[in-house]
Design a protein around this motif. Structure first.
Motif, short mmCIF file in Angstrom:
data_model
loop_
_atom_site.label_atom_id
_atom_site.label_comp_id
_atom_site.label_asym_id
_atom_site.label_seq_id
_atom_site.Cartn_x
_atom_site.Cartn_y
_atom_site.Cartn_z
N ILE A 17 15.96 77.51 7.68
CA ILE A 17 16.46 78.88 7.92
C ILE A 17 16.44 79.18 9.41
O ILE A 17 17.39 79.74 9.97
CB ILE A 17 15.61 79.90 7.14
N SER A 18 15.35 78.79 10.07
CA SER A 18 15.22 79.02 11.50
C SER A 18 16.30 78.30 12.29
O SER A 18 17.02 78.91 13.10
CB SER A 18 13.83 78.56 11.96
N MET A 21 19.79 79.58 11.54
CA MET A 21 20.11 80.80 12.26
C MET A 21 20.60 80.47 13.67
O MET A 21 21.54 81.08 14.19
CB MET A 21 18.88 81.71 12.34
N LEU A 24 24.12 79.30 13.38
CA LEU A 24 25.00 80.44 13.13
C LEU A 24 25.28 81.20 14.41
O LEU A 24 26.42 81.61 14.67
CB LEU A 24 24.36 81.36 12.09
N SER A 160 12.81 83.65 14.07
CA SER A 160 14.14 83.13 14.40
C SER A 160 15.25 84.03 13.87
O SER A 160 16.28 84.22 14.54
CB SER A 160 14.30 81.72 13.83
N VAL A 161 15.08 84.56 12.68
CA VAL A 161 16.10 85.45 12.10
C VAL A 161 16.22 86.73 12.94
O VAL A 161 17.33 87.19 13.25
CB VAL A 161 15.78 85.77 10.64
N GLY A 164 17.83 85.80 16.23
CA GLY A 164 19.26 85.53 16.03
C GLY A 164 20.07 86.80 15.86
O GLY A 164 21.19 86.91 16.38
N ALA A 165 19.52 87.76 15.11
CA ALA A 165 20.22 89.03 14.92
C ALA A 165 20.39 89.77 16.25
O ALA A 165 21.45 90.34 16.53
CB ALA A 165 19.45 89.90 13.92
#
Length: 482
Positions: A17-18, A21, A24, A160-161, A164-165
């Protein structure tokens, strides 16, 4: 074997997920730049690669904190982690002057690599801004190693999320700017910084992650159990251990990133359109590849811990589980690249229509569809070399990973340069300017572009073969780092 899958997924999913992100953010970053100005996307690809080549040896050294911490956990010596972590912090902060010095020489570097003159100012400003975040990226790698090495990967995913946001929000604001008409005002957009805005957003996200990890590590439950406060001193022996195992990892990062950067720069010589098309295809490759970096980290951590705690058999089961999961994930992407290339590439023009896309941009979109076929060929083997290299590093077999990577990369690049087909600096139609049309790429430029993608594919296949042979040999089973 079922327990091995569960253990791998428990550690790997938050890491995927990290890193997912991060992929992404890269994808959105370059897509937004393409929509702002297509040339900026190609410039960001080349400059971003040079940035990574410049810092990755230090990131590689810092990344060993996770593998070494996992072996301290396996050996029942958690209080030694704090002191080792502090050595990586001093090391990370010491890189700042070097990175700023490299930023000063950005423009001559791009001129020396024979980039298109129109791209050099864009590449220079993007690279110079990113280098302000270089030490932040090394530092956050060091600190996140504590959380991966002690199996607290959920923390990495959450930080990280959020980072990233923030990066995505800043990308939109700083690339396109703020239009006063949104609140009834008049005048031009403000803060429309284009590629410079994308660089600023990235730098802020690098340092944000480092600050978050540092704040969490100062919580009481970590300070005492892992010697975070008592370890606050220079330890020459631990610094040597970090350098001994980390340097080949960092140099391997340089080798791989350098080889990739050279290939991209060679493609950049062909012109803006081939570079744009390559950037589009690589962006989708990154979406499949970068999440598997999380799986590679998980394999590294689990191999290191099991070798010390329970022996090689448990480590082998974890590596096997990581490979099977990675192959299934990569196979899904390979099918998408083969069957839906046009749909995937069309996402770059989602906010545009045919009348607003220039001939160059339209040709880049068309060319990128064909390049995804190369990605589909090597994506499973890329997963293989990534997971096995991570497993070997977790055992401490970092010098083989380095030497094999250097050998394969030098052979691939040497062959690429030596046998590159002749090409003429004519983009459209045939290679004769008098008969140029605006419907296709010239034969010689298209041939040279295909050649460098064939080199890229052969390079990845060779890396997978080298890592597979070493893993099967089994020398890594007897290695230890603590």
């Amino acid at each position: 074997m079922r327990s091995a899958y569960a253990e791998v997924l428990r550690i790997a999913v938050p890491l995927m997920i990290s890193t997912g992100m991060f992929s992404l953010v890269l994808f959105a970053d370059r897509t937004l730049l393409f929509q702002h100005e297509p040339a900026e996307m190609g410039a960001a690809m080349a400059a971003g690669n040079l940035f990574w080549v410049s810092i990755c040896i230090f990131v590689g050294i810092a990344s060993m904190t996770g593998a070494i911490a996992s072996q301290y956990v396996g050996a029942g010596q958690p209080k030694r982690i704090g002191r080792m972590l502090w050595q990586s912090v001093w090391f990370s902060l010491a890189t700042m002057p070097l990175f700023l010095t490299l930023a000063y020489f950005a423009e001559p570097l791009f001129q020396w690599s024979d980039q298109a003159p129109a791209l050099i100012p864009l590449q220079t400003v993007y690279f110079q801004i990113l280098m302000w975040g270089g030490a932040g990226e090394v530092l956050q790698t060091s600190l996140s190693g504590f959380f991966s090495g002690t199996h607290r990967t959920r923390t990495i995913a959450i930080v990280s999320v959020i980072s990233g946001a923030i990066n995505l929000l800043l990308d939109v604001v700083l690339i396109f700017g703020i239009d006063p008409s949104w609140w009834g005002g008049d005048g031009p957009r403000v803060w429309e910084l284009g590629i410079a805005g994308a660089g600023i957003a990235s730098v802020i996200s690098f340092w944000f992650k480092a600050i978050c990890y540092a704040a969490i590590l100062l919580l009481p439950r970590f300070r005492h159990a892992y010697g975070i406060v008592t370890g606050l001193r220079w330890d020459r022996r631990m610094m040597w251990k970090l350098a001994y195992f980390g340097f080949p990892t960092g140099l391997m990062y340089v080798t791989e990133a350098g080889a990739f950067a050279v290939i991209v720069l060679m493609i950049g010589r062909l012109g803006d359109v081939p570079l744009q098309a390559t950037t589009m295809a690589i962006n989708f490759n990154m979406i499949a590849f970068i999440p598997l970096v999380g799986m590679s980290i998980a394999a590294s951590v689990l191999v290191g811990q099991h070798l010390v705690r329970s022996g090689p058999e448990s480590a082998i089961r974890c590596v096997r589980a990581a490979l099977i999961i990675s192959w299934a994930y990569s196979a899904a992407w390979a099918i998408a690249y083969w069957s839906s290339a046009e749909t995937l590439i069309s996402l770059y023009a989602v906010n545009q229509n045919a009348s607003t896309i220039s001939d160059d941009a339209a040709l880049a979109l068309q060319t990128a569809e064909g390049l995804l076929g190369f990605v589909a060929i090597y994506v499973l083997l890329d997963a293989t070399q990534l997971i096995l290299a991570g497993a070997l590093r977790g055992a401490g077999d970092t010098w083989f990973v380095l030497l094999a990577g250097m050998t394969v990369s030098l052979i691939a690049l040497s062959a690429g340069v030596a046998f590159e087909p002749d090409w003429e600096p004519v983009l459209w139609g045939s290679d004769e300017p008098a008969t140029a049309t605006a419907t296709s790429m010239s034969d010689s430029v298209a041939g040279a572009l295909r050649w460098w993608w064939m080199v890229l594919t052969a390079w990845i296949i060779s890396l997978a073969a080298a890592m597979s042979a070493r893993y099967a040999q089994g020398t890594w089973k007897r290695m230890r780092m603590v």
